[in-house]
Design an enzyme around this catalytic site. Structure first.
Site, PDB file in Angstrom:
ATOM      1  N   GLY A 121       0.840  -1.209   0.000  1.00  0.00           N
ATOM      2  CA  GLY A 121       0.000   0.000   0.000  1.00  0.00           C
ATOM      3  C   GLY A 121       0.861   1.240   0.000  1.00  0.00           C
ATOM      4  CG  ASN A 122      -0.139   4.664  -1.505  1.00  0.00           C
ATOM      5  OD1 ASN A 122      -0.865   5.458  -0.926  1.00  0.00           O
ATOM      6  ND2 ASN A 122      -0.486   4.067  -2.651  1.00  0.00           N
ATOM      7  CE1 TYR A 123       3.846   5.146   5.643  1.00  0.00           C
ATOM      8  CE2 TYR A 123       5.346   6.027   3.984  1.00  0.00           C
ATOM      9  CZ  TYR A 123       5.120   5.250   5.108  1.00  0.00           C
ATOM     10  OH  TYR A 123       6.131   4.588   5.693  1.00  0.00           O
ATOM     11  CB  ALA A 156      -1.786   7.435  -3.834  1.00  0.00           C
TER      12      ALA A 156
END
Ligand code: CTP
Length: 402
Positions: free
Chosen positions: A210-212, A278
């Site tokens: 995943g990402n932030y 994102a």
């Protein structure tokens, strides 16, 4: 000023020397075709007479809760519901303080508290009063309630001092209202798709890539579009944010593939799409069916395959009147990379935020963006809250919506 035609405006007038300019504001509003109801504070009446104002508006001025001679009650609730906008010009430090803190001791403040329509505030006071932390805090509170502040101008003040505090000129105040309705009208009856948040790409039943991304920018955009009257389809990856605006239809997804499929299925029906998510660029080639066990798997290499580019897919499908807006979060050569993405994905404009700017990007509540448009125009904005950035982006989008 054609966007003011038929609009119902409450004009609140408070006790400032600038109150004499309220007559010019009324005249301009009436000339533009608006209907105006003046509500004055007791101090406002010391600076300009109700007779002047009622002659200009053709309506009795409201100032007291009851008419003294016959006890008729003036309903601030009905007035609040009647209005398409409320403008308080001039707004003194005292009135701004009461508005910020809900001190409903006069008709104007009760109207303000009952008003469902957008509220515009044009402060007028001496420079030190305007700069005082108390006034600034109260103005920040009004902004946080979604009120619009028409910043005072710098110039000569009633005290003969020179500085910021002079009520903005009537023409500019009336133009702000007109511009507001103009922006609103370009969004009403429009349907807008927004992607937001991160995507999670499964490795096994309990792990993912995943990402932030927090989704805050996309959610701020969804809320702002809905407030301007658009119908919104918000496709979001996993985030902890809530939505309760009835104009926002929320679709929760997890992976890039799910986000892609949801976006493709609604794109046909929308006027514009803002791709704020994102999206993970890669996903594991295979997702283990059962939790991977350290002991049995040992060291291993994860094979990744590229996800579909949602923006590019929509760019391929886009009809000439549909508008596509993308984002680019870059760590280096931002302008060049963003321009390249705009062309590659057939975007109408792209919002660039740089990881090099403090306060920009993931997780934080602020952002600092540059908007690059396909006609070559570049606009760099200051560091702002994501809510304010959303308003800037929508102001740009308004110019593209037919
Ligand atoms: N985007 C998308 N689908 C993807 C990747 C990106 O819709 N699979 C959208 C983003 O929502 C954003 C824009 O494309 O509006 C640019 O995203 P970004 O990740 O910066 O672009 P990439 O093409 O993935 O390029 P990079 O190699 O820089 O990650």
């Amino acid at each position: 000023m054609e966007n003011l035609k038929g609009k119902r405006i409450i004009l609140g007038i408070t006790g400032s020397i600038a109150a004499y300019k309220a007559a010019i504001i009324v005249r301009l509003l009436i000339k533009a075709g608006a209907e105006v109801q003046v509500v004055m504070t007791p101090a406002g009446k010391e600076f300009i007479t109700p007779v002047t104002l009622s002659s200009l508006t053709g309506k009795p001025v409201v100032s007291e809760f009851f008419t003294a001679n016959d006890g008729t009650w003036h309903s601030h609730v009905d007035l609040g519901l009647w209005a398409d906008a409320m403008l308080i010009a001039p707004a003194t430090a005292s009135t701004i303080g009461k508005m910020a803190n809900g001190i409903a001791d006069n008709m104007l403040i009760t109207c303000y508290l009952s008003c469902k329509a957008p509220v515009f505030v044009a402060p007028a006071m001496d420079l030190d009063m305007f700069a005082h932390p108390s006034t600034q805090r109260n103005i920040a509170l009004l902004l946080s309630y979604g009120n619009h502040i028409i910043e005072p101008a710098v110039g000569e003040l009633a005290s003969h001092l020179h500085g910021k505090g002079r009520m903005e000129e009537p023409e500019i105040i009336v133009k702000s209202l007109n511009d507001y309705f103009k922006r609103q009208e370009s969004f009403s009856k429009k349907k807008i798709l927004i992607t937001a948040g991160p995507t999670y790409e499964k490795i096994d039943p309990v792990r993912f890539i995943g990402n932030y991304s927090s989704g805050k920018m996309g959610f701020a955009l969804a809320e702002a579009c809905a407030q301007r009257g658009a119908e919104v389809v918000l496709i979001t990856g996993p985030v902890s944010l809530k939505t309760d605006n009835p104009r926002i239809h929320r679709i929760d997804v997890e992976s890039a593939q799910e986000m892609h499929d949801a976006a493709i299925s609604v794109f046909e029906s929308v006027d514009a799409a803002i791709l704020c998510a994102a999206v993970a660029d890669y996903r594991p080639e295979n997702c283990a069916e059962q939790k991977m066990k350290r002991e049995s798997v040992g060291d291993f290499t994860l094979s990744l395959v590229r996800n579909k580019d949602i923006a590019a897919a929509l760019g391929q499908k886009k009809r000439s009147q549909q508008i596509l807006v993308g984002f680019a979060l870059e760590s280096h050569s931002g302008l060049e990379q963003a321009l390249n993405k705009m062309q590659r994905k057939k975007l109408d404009f792209i919002v660039l935020n740089s990881l090099q700017d403090e306060g920009a990007g993931f997780k934080v509540d602020t952002n600092k963006v540059t908007i690059l448009e396909k006609n070559g125009k570049q606009t760099e904005y200051d560091l702002k809250s994501k809510k304010e950035v959303a308003a800037d982006i929508l102001d740009c989008l308004a110019g593209y919506l037919l």
